[in-house]
Enzyme design. Sequence first.
Site, PDB file in Angstrom:
ATOM      1  N   SER A  85     -29.938  53.825  46.713  1.00  0.00           N
ATOM      2  CA  SER A  85     -30.253  52.749  45.773  1.00  0.00           C
ATOM      3  C   SER A  85     -31.113  51.618  46.325  1.00  0.00           C
ATOM      4  O   SER A  85     -31.538  50.737  45.581  1.00  0.00           O
ATOM      5  CB  SER A  85     -28.964  52.162  45.197  1.00  0.00           C
ATOM      6  N   LYS A  87     -23.422  44.716  41.704  1.00  0.00           N
ATOM      7  CA  LYS A  87     -24.616  44.334  42.456  1.00  0.00           C
ATOM      8  C   LYS A  87     -25.218  43.036  41.931  1.00  0.00           C
ATOM      9  O   LYS A  87     -25.690  42.199  42.717  1.00  0.00           O
ATOM     10  CB  LYS A  87     -25.641  45.466  42.415  1.00  0.00           C
TER      11      LYS A  87
END
Length: 362
Positions: free
Chosen positions: A255, A300
């Site tokens: 990611s 996140k």
Amino acid sequence: MPRRTATMLASLLMLIALLCAGVLIPVPYSEMSPGPTVNTLGEHGGEPVLQISGHKTYPTTGNLNMTTVRVTGSQYRMNLVEAVYGWLAHDNLVVPHSTLYPDDKSPDELNQETAEEFSQSQESAKVAALRQLGIPVGTRVIVASVVKGSPAEGTLHAGDVIKAVDGTEVKQPGDVAKLVTRHRPGERVSFLIVPAKEAAAAEKEKRQPRTEDTVTLTTSKAPDGDRAVVGIQAGTDHTFPFTINIKLADVGGPSAGLMFALGIVDKLTPDNITGGKFIAGTGTIDDNGKVGPIGGIEMKTVGARSKGARYFLTPKDNCAAAAKDTPSGLTLVRVETIGDALKSLEKIRKGDSADLPTCSKG
């Protein structure tokens, strides 16, 4: 003992018993929470995250932070109290243990898988960044893996460069299988290769390989059919005109690809693409610069905002989930490619944030 006192005592004992059960009884769940966030333009562990040599680099300011998710370990078993607390907590997410740790994979296999994904994300970030800047990147077909017990085991090795099969030049991974399956099981097939060690040495020394070997193998029958195989998985490797190293330990998965690519672009161009602002983000990236979705987007964004981020580069397919509960003061910027991200960064840099492509709940 008065009945009222006995009732209160019994209730208290029952409550204690329930609390003890809640603490002692494990439940099949794991927890995800905001993890560390690292500035790809800065240092981590005392050394620069992005290290470039052999090409001119430029000073950078601001932040391009990659973000992570912290998860409970594979051997950790939450108790009922922890699970309930996690369900009620705003910034955490409780999920079935099998979601993070499938029963058909061991912890070592999962660690290896995430490490390989992280390594591949770094490779693709380099390729995408250089292609975005118009800097040529070489490609070559390699042996990506060798099946244990196959004809290739002990003869071909991961990292060997495949130049030709039966004298026919190989230009892409699919060519290898096509040429091998022209044979019948039991027939012999020849490979022209550059051994992995020689290929690595040649790239490091910026020279042409000095050694090429011809390897002949006897094909076997595929486990799931009658076609001929030798037991290798072909893949693509890249050669770069200068050295780019990404130094970041204790991180896995794909990611961070987008943020690595943007950091490389920033260091290789005179423009300060952040404008000195604090920008964070996430997203996988492929060799052509396409940005893909990731897991744990809600954690996140929370982690990024808590460290001071004002803008968050969000993969298009994660936008709806991220927009459901956006941290106050954080603008979610929708991206599909590295080119999209750079255009949005230019708008942020110039103060045109009202015209940014942002995420919506719909």
